[in-house]
Write a protein that holds these residues in place. Structure first.
Motif, PDB file in Angstrom:
ATOM      1  N   UNK A   1       8.501   5.860  12.892  1.00  0.00           N
ATOM      2  CA  UNK A   1       9.302   7.388  13.126  1.00  0.00           C
ATOM      3  C   UNK A   1       9.813   7.842  11.816  1.00  0.00           C
ATOM      4  N   UNK A   2       9.720   7.361  10.642  1.00  0.00           N
ATOM      5  CA  UNK A   2      10.286   8.120   9.510  1.00  0.00           C
ATOM      6  C   UNK A   2      11.372   7.145   8.629  1.00  0.00           C
ATOM      7  N   UNK A   3      11.897   6.214   9.420  1.00  0.00           N
ATOM      8  CA  UNK A   3      12.994   5.591   8.708  1.00  0.00           C
ATOM      9  C   UNK A   3      12.448   4.729   7.332  1.00  0.00           C
ATOM     10  N   UNK A   4      13.478   4.712   6.421  1.00  0.00           N
ATOM     11  CA  UNK A   4      13.420   3.756   5.428  1.00  0.00           C
ATOM     12  C   UNK A   4      13.737   2.355   5.714  1.00  0.00           C
ATOM     13  N   UNK A   5      12.618   1.359   5.057  1.00  0.00           N
ATOM     14  CA  UNK A   5      13.242   0.065   5.256  1.00  0.00           C
ATOM     15  C   UNK A   5      12.842  -0.833   3.914  1.00  0.00           C
ATOM     16  N   UNK A   6      13.556  -1.434   3.440  1.00  0.00           N
ATOM     17  CA  UNK A   6      13.303  -2.477   2.074  1.00  0.00           C
ATOM     18  C   UNK A   6      13.396  -3.967   2.456  1.00  0.00           C
ATOM     19  N   UNK A   7      12.901  -4.653   1.690  1.00  0.00           N
ATOM     20  CA  UNK A   7      13.070  -6.150   1.726  1.00  0.00           C
ATOM     21  C   UNK A   7      13.960  -6.746   1.116  1.00  0.00           C
ATOM     22  N   UNK A   8      14.576  -7.807   2.057  1.00  0.00           N
ATOM     23  CA  UNK A   8      15.741  -8.597   1.949  1.00  0.00           C
ATOM     24  C   UNK A   8      14.999 -10.144   1.541  1.00  0.00           C
ATOM     25  N   UNK A   9      16.031 -10.847   1.045  1.00  0.00           N
ATOM     26  CA  UNK A   9      15.963 -12.250   0.504  1.00  0.00           C
ATOM     27  C   UNK A   9      15.625 -12.980   1.721  1.00  0.00           C
ATOM     28  N   UNK A  10      16.255 -12.832   2.573  1.00  0.00           N
ATOM     29  CA  UNK A  10      15.564 -13.730   3.987  1.00  0.00           C
ATOM     30  C   UNK A  10      14.314 -13.224   4.642  1.00  0.00           C
ATOM     31  N   UNK A  11      13.895 -12.076   4.441  1.00  0.00           N
ATOM     32  CA  UNK A  11      12.856 -11.487   4.997  1.00  0.00           C
ATOM     33  C   UNK A  11      11.613 -12.147   4.228  1.00  0.00           C
ATOM     34  N   UNK A  12      11.728 -12.167   2.549  1.00  0.00           N
ATOM     35  CA  UNK A  12      10.995 -12.789   1.818  1.00  0.00           C
ATOM     36  C   UNK A  12      10.757 -14.369   2.018  1.00  0.00           C
ATOM     37  N   UNK A  13      11.947 -15.098   2.295  1.00  0.00           N
ATOM     38  CA  UNK A  13      12.057 -16.611   2.657  1.00  0.00           C
ATOM     39  C   UNK A  13      11.391 -16.745   4.043  1.00  0.00           C
ATOM     40  N   UNK A  14      11.183 -15.819   4.823  1.00  0.00           N
ATOM     41  CA  UNK A  14      10.265 -16.113   6.141  1.00  0.00           C
ATOM     42  C   UNK A  14       9.024 -15.993   5.855  1.00  0.00           C
ATOM     43  N   UNK A  15       8.585 -15.306   4.800  1.00  0.00           N
ATOM     44  CA  UNK A  15       7.187 -15.352   4.465  1.00  0.00           C
ATOM     45  C   UNK A  15       6.527 -16.428   3.706  1.00  0.00           C
ATOM     46  N   UNK A  16       7.392 -16.667   2.639  1.00  0.00           N
ATOM     47  CA  UNK A  16       7.053 -17.646   1.304  1.00  0.00           C
ATOM     48  C   UNK A  16       7.947 -18.907   1.240  1.00  0.00           C
ATOM     49  N   UNK A  17       8.798 -19.002   2.353  1.00  0.00           N
ATOM     50  CA  UNK A  17       9.753 -20.190   2.304  1.00  0.00           C
ATOM     51  C   UNK A  17      11.039 -20.013   1.783  1.00  0.00           C
ATOM     52  N   UNK A  18      11.968 -21.042   1.979  1.00  0.00           N
ATOM     53  CA  UNK A  18      13.453 -20.762   1.606  1.00  0.00           C
ATOM     54  C   UNK A  18      13.597 -21.158   0.099  1.00  0.00           C
ATOM     55  N   UNK A  19      14.449 -20.337  -0.577  1.00  0.00           N
ATOM     56  CA  UNK A  19      14.490 -20.169  -1.884  1.00  0.00           C
ATOM     57  C   UNK A  19      15.433 -21.703  -2.113  1.00  0.00           C
ATOM     58  N   UNK A  20      15.421 -22.186  -3.322  1.00  0.00           N
ATOM     59  CA  UNK A  20      16.062 -23.448  -3.360  1.00  0.00           C
ATOM     60  C   UNK A  20      17.382 -23.215  -3.566  1.00  0.00           C
ATOM     61  N   UNK A  21      17.974 -22.023  -3.660  1.00  0.00           N
ATOM     62  CA  UNK A  21      19.389 -21.583  -3.721  1.00  0.00           C
ATOM     63  C   UNK A  21      20.041 -21.631  -2.363  1.00  0.00           C
ATOM     64  N   UNK A  22      19.226 -21.597  -1.112  1.00  0.00           N
ATOM     65  CA  UNK A  22      19.716 -21.197  -0.040  1.00  0.00           C
ATOM     66  C   UNK A  22      20.193 -22.481   0.771  1.00  0.00           C
ATOM     67  N   UNK A  23      21.225 -22.450   1.291  1.00  0.00           N
ATOM     68  CA  UNK A  23      22.089 -23.687   1.862  1.00  0.00           C
ATOM     69  C   UNK A  23      21.418 -24.216   3.045  1.00  0.00           C
ATOM     70  N   UNK A  24      21.852 -25.322   3.581  1.00  0.00           N
ATOM     71  CA  UNK A  24      20.641 -26.077   4.496  1.00  0.00           C
ATOM     72  C   UNK A  24      20.828 -25.306   5.791  1.00  0.00           C
ATOM     73  N   UNK A  25      21.775 -24.523   6.185  1.00  0.00           N
ATOM     74  CA  UNK A  25      21.720 -23.864   7.430  1.00  0.00           C
ATOM     75  C   UNK A  25      20.588 -22.585   7.569  1.00  0.00           C
TER      76      UNK A  25
END
Length: 247
Positions: free
Chosen positions: A57-81
């Motif tokens: 509908x015209x909104x802006x959206x940008x990627x976040x680190x958790x969005x990227x992680x959901x695609x590529x896997x968790x970053x090493x710096x992410x905590x266990x939870x």
């Protein structure tokens, strides 16, 4: 036009729904969604679909680190939870939803406004704006008058004068703030889905592009229902408990 600045939704359906309803009541005409649509919370598929509908509908959206992680896997710096939530989230999203997340830009410039999840100087590095020094670095990396970013889960406002003098401000909810034209501004609207400033109410901000006024908003929502979704998903109990604590 009034623009709702919403960040760090973190798969919290209840918080996002409450914020959208509140924004409509405030006369918002456009939306900027600043990343981390998934992670931590219990309803990632619904939140992704709702964000997609707003973008259509015209909104802006940008990627976040958790969005990227959901695609590529968790970053090493992410905590266990966070790592547990990332793995669970990946399995909850369809291939189409993951593909859509993968196509999100790191940043968007529209008129004199920059929208980004983490910062302006290295968006894909996911460094935090933890204080005035990082805010100055971010503002100096763009010619845009306004930078809107998420990543930090606490609302904050920074500014930089033409002479290089920087300032910071912890905003009060609901109070209009005029963003003077002789400064650059960096706005952190706080987290919609997982606030961490001791106040459990959902955070977002409204920017009026005509009057150049900004207001930070807090919106109560059904925290227990959001927590129950986390528990039903089998995610760490701490992720459910922290919602009521604003931590």
């Amino acid at each position: 036009m009034k623009i709702a600045l919403i960040s760090d939704l973190h798969a919290n359906r209840e918080a996002f729904t409450a914020v959208l309803e509140h924004a409509q009541g405030q006369g918002v005409g456009d939306y900027a969604l600043l990343g981390d649509f998934v992670g931590y919370g219990g309803d990632p598929a619904w939140v992704v679909d709702r964000v997609r509908a707003l973008v259509d509908a015209g909104a802006i959206a940008v990627m976040g680190n958790h969005d990227q992680a959901a695609i590529k896997g968790a970053a090493p710096t992410m905590h266990e939870e966070a790592r547990e939530a990332v793995a669970w989230t990946h399995a909850q999203l369809s291939a189409e939803q993951r593909d859509w997340l993968a196509q999100l830009p790191m940043s968007v410039i529209r008129d004199d406004r920059l929208y980004v999840h983490a910062n302006a100087y290295a968006p894909s590095g996911w460094e935090y704006i933890q204080g005035r020094m990082e805010a100055m670095r971010s503002l100096q990396a763009t010619e845009c008058r306004y930078t809107f970013c998420g990543h930090m889960h606490e609302p904050m406002l920074y500014h930089l004068s033409g002479t290089g003098k920087a300032g910071e401000f912890t905003p009060a909810p609901g109070t209009p703030i005029p963003l003077l034209p002789n400064r650059q501004w960096l706005v952190v609207p706080g987290s919609c889905g997982q606030p961490r400033d001791g106040n459990p109410a959902a955070c977002y901000a409204i920017f009026d592009s005509v009057s150049s006024e900004l207001s930070f908003q807090r919106v109560p929502y059904d925290i227990e229902a959001a927590a129950q979704r986390i528990r039903a998903a089998g995610l760490p109990e701490r992720l459910a408990q922290r919602l009521s604590q604003g931590q």
